[in-house]
Design an enzyme around this catalytic site. Structure first.
Site, PDB file in Angstrom:
ATOM      1  CG  ASP A 150     -43.627  34.839 -50.017  1.00 35.12           C
ATOM      2  OD1 ASP A 150     -42.716  35.010 -49.400  1.00 35.12           O
ATOM      3  OD2 ASP A 150     -44.511  33.701 -50.016  1.00 35.12           O
TER       4      ASP A 150
ATOM      5  CB  THR B   1     -54.391  44.788 -47.761  1.00 36.12           C
ATOM      6  OG1 THR B   1     -52.799  44.695 -48.132  1.00 36.12           O
ATOM      7  CG2 THR B   1     -54.325  45.256 -46.372  1.00 36.12           C
TER       8      THR B   1
END
Ligand code: AR6
Length: 169
Positions: free
Chosen positions: A33, A117
């Protein structure tokens, strides 16, 4: 229908849509992100701020890709392992809803990171199985999916899982 494995930085890819592993606020964070917002510039954050209410876990929303080589960014929110119910179904929904949204916007080449993850701690093996199964089931003719693994462990897991799926087919 094409499914490919790539190791590297998803922000560099010239595909139709890059998927971001965001959080429900859509206001940025670390990991992939942070990398997408840093490389794409403030236009992406401005577009995210316009999406009132953010995005639920398992959902997907679309914005400009700013300065990235991709045409669009699809933001999805993975489940945090151990923090909510039905994590596996929610992770599958991330992949399914991104593929659907891409289709709606005529975006054929889609790159996925390994959603959940990282700091969301979804077990990598289980996450890879879900990602591959969901994409295989929901990919439509004309769509191309790239699984982009940043870390060596995910790359090894995906390589093995994709091979196992090919052998079964
Ligand atoms: N390209 C491709 N994959 C990457 C990159 C990159 N540039 N950088 C990291 N990864 P994470 P999550 C991989 O933590 O677990 C954020 O703060 C990384 O190796 O980015 O879904 C959001 O704002 C890992 O395999 O996402 C949320 O708050 C994968 O991306 C939260 O983290 C996902 O790791 C979401 O957590």
């Amino acid at each position: 229908m094409v499914i490919e494995l790539i190791q590297g930085d998803i922000t560099t890819l010239a595909v139709d849509a890059i998927v971001n592993a965001a959080n429900s606020s859509l206001l940025g964070g670390g990991g992939v992100d942070g990398a997408i917002h840093a490389a794409g510039g403030s236009e992406i954050l401005e577009a995210c701020k316009q999406i009132k209410g953010g995005c639920p876990v398992g959902g997907a929303v679309i914005t400009t890709a700013g300065k990235l080589n991709a045409k669009k960014v699809i933001h999805t929110v993975g489940p945090q392992w151990g923090k909510e119910d039905n994590e596996e179904e929610k992770l599958a929904n991330c992949y399914i809803n991104c593929l659907k949204l891409a289709r709606k916007h005529d975006l054929h080449r889609i790159a996925f990171p390994n959603i959940s993850t990282g700091v969301y701690h979804f077990p990598k093996e289980k996450a890879a199985e879900i990602a591959i199964k969901s994409v295989k089931k929901h990919i439509k003719p004309g769509q191309e999916v790239f699984f982009v693994c940043f870390d060596d462990e995910n790359y090894r897991i995906y390589k093995r899982e994709l091979q196992a799926h090919t052998d079964q087919a």
